[in-house]
Design a protein around this motif. Structure first.
Motif, PDB file in Angstrom:
ATOM      1  N   ARG A 115      52.510  42.406  20.348  1.00  0.00           N
ATOM      2  CA  ARG A 115      53.996  42.649  20.675  1.00  0.00           C
ATOM      3  C   ARG A 115      54.674  41.454  20.151  1.00  0.00           C
ATOM      4  N   LEU A 116      55.628  41.657  19.269  1.00  0.00           N
ATOM      5  CA  LEU A 116      56.636  40.536  18.951  1.00  0.00           C
ATOM      6  C   LEU A 116      57.596  40.659  19.830  1.00  0.00           C
ATOM      7  N   SER A 117      58.410  39.665  20.040  1.00  0.00           N
ATOM      8  CA  SER A 117      59.869  39.603  20.998  1.00  0.00           C
ATOM      9  C   SER A 117      60.797  38.731  20.183  1.00  0.00           C
ATOM     10  N   CYS A 118      61.973  39.357  20.410  1.00  0.00           N
ATOM     11  CA  CYS A 118      63.104  38.552  19.440  1.00  0.00           C
ATOM     12  C   CYS A 118      64.169  38.115  20.801  1.00  0.00           C
ATOM     13  N   ALA A 119      64.305  37.380  20.986  1.00  0.00           N
ATOM     14  CA  ALA A 119      65.386  36.901  22.198  1.00  0.00           C
ATOM     15  C   ALA A 119      66.527  36.322  21.472  1.00  0.00           C
ATOM     16  N   ALA A 120      67.754  36.823  22.002  1.00  0.00           N
ATOM     17  CA  ALA A 120      69.120  36.355  21.634  1.00  0.00           C
ATOM     18  C   ALA A 120      69.740  35.506  22.513  1.00  0.00           C
ATOM     19  N   SER A 121      70.342  34.684  21.924  1.00  0.00           N
ATOM     20  CA  SER A 121      71.365  33.972  22.869  1.00  0.00           C
ATOM     21  C   SER A 121      72.730  33.807  22.156  1.00  0.00           C
ATOM     22  N   GLY A 122      73.915  33.516  22.681  1.00  0.00           N
ATOM     23  CA  GLY A 122      75.023  33.356  22.215  1.00  0.00           C
ATOM     24  C   GLY A 122      75.824  34.623  21.814  1.00  0.00           C
ATOM     25  N   PHE A 123      75.233  35.921  21.990  1.00  0.00           N
ATOM     26  CA  PHE A 123      75.881  37.067  21.517  1.00  0.00           C
ATOM     27  C   PHE A 123      74.907  38.198  22.280  1.00  0.00           C
ATOM     28  N   THR A 124      75.507  39.339  22.309  1.00  0.00           N
ATOM     29  CA  THR A 124      74.748  40.334  23.077  1.00  0.00           C
ATOM     30  C   THR A 124      74.325  41.647  22.240  1.00  0.00           C
ATOM     31  N   PHE A 125      73.304  42.155  22.151  1.00  0.00           N
ATOM     32  CA  PHE A 125      72.956  42.866  21.563  1.00  0.00           C
ATOM     33  C   PHE A 125      73.649  44.545  21.298  1.00  0.00           C
ATOM     34  N   ASP A 126      74.418  44.728  22.296  1.00  0.00           N
ATOM     35  CA  ASP A 126      75.211  46.053  22.105  1.00  0.00           C
ATOM     36  C   ASP A 126      76.217  46.107  21.186  1.00  0.00           C
ATOM     37  N   SER A 127      76.290  45.071  20.604  1.00  0.00           N
ATOM     38  CA  SER A 127      77.416  45.288  19.480  1.00  0.00           C
ATOM     39  C   SER A 127      76.666  45.035  17.860  1.00  0.00           C
ATOM     40  N   TYR A 128      75.501  44.899  17.903  1.00  0.00           N
ATOM     41  CA  TYR A 128      74.451  44.365  16.643  1.00  0.00           C
ATOM     42  C   TYR A 128      73.448  45.337  16.493  1.00  0.00           C
ATOM     43  N   ALA A 129      73.097  45.672  15.095  1.00  0.00           N
ATOM     44  CA  ALA A 129      71.778  45.890  14.846  1.00  0.00           C
ATOM     45  C   ALA A 129      70.640  44.804  14.779  1.00  0.00           C
ATOM     46  N   ILE A 130      69.671  45.308  15.204  1.00  0.00           N
ATOM     47  CA  ILE A 130      68.560  44.190  15.268  1.00  0.00           C
ATOM     48  C   ILE A 130      67.448  44.557  14.218  1.00  0.00           C
ATOM     49  N   GLY A 131      67.093  43.957  13.332  1.00  0.00           N
ATOM     50  CA  GLY A 131      66.116  44.183  12.252  1.00  0.00           C
ATOM     51  C   GLY A 131      64.827  43.279  12.354  1.00  0.00           C
TER      52      GLY A 131
END
Length: 128
Positions: free
Chosen positions: A19-35
């Motif tokens: 299981r790979l994880s992709c953690a974000a900082s500096g923005f929130t996912f609710d306005s992006y598509a994550i590929g």
């Protein structure tokens, strides 16, 4: 500062799971598509899967269909890629990326240039 950090890669035998994880900082996912993309030595970067932070819709490329599952945890600002039934041909560096358009399509999920932000990648090695 926008940052994506992948984790969870490693060495696994054929038929195993990661299981790979992709953690974000500096923005929130609710306005992006994550590929999720991957790149094997000597090959071009290829799309694997995408999830929309807007509506949770997903796209899978043929290589991932039926074996991989992408999911999003908005509370943790983290996207996951559950990879089952791994094959040696899945061996690659896996990257996550963010697209400010916010939606996933079968076309854009295959185009690295559609994504503005990238993580550093995590190595996945599947032994036969």
């Amino acid at each position: 500062e926008v940052q994506l950090v992948e984790s969870g890669g490693g060495l696994v035998q054929a038929g195993g799971s990661l299981r790979l994880s992709c953690a974000a900082s500096g923005f929130t996912f609710d306005s992006y598509a994550i590929g999720w993309f991957r790149q094997a030595p000597g090959k071009e970067r290829e799309g694997v899967s995408c999830i929309s932070g807007y509506d949770g819709s997903t796209v899978y490329q043929d290589s991932a269909e039926g074996r991989f599952t992408i999911s999003i945890d908005n509370a943790k600002n983290t996207v996951y890629l559950q990879m089952n039934s791994l094959k040696p041909e899945d061996t690659a560096v896996y990257f996550c990326a963010a697209d400010g358009w916010g939606f996933c399509t079968a076309v854009t999920s295959k185009i690295p240039d559609a994504y503005e932000y990238w993580g550093q990648g995590t190595q996945v090695t599947v032994s036969s």
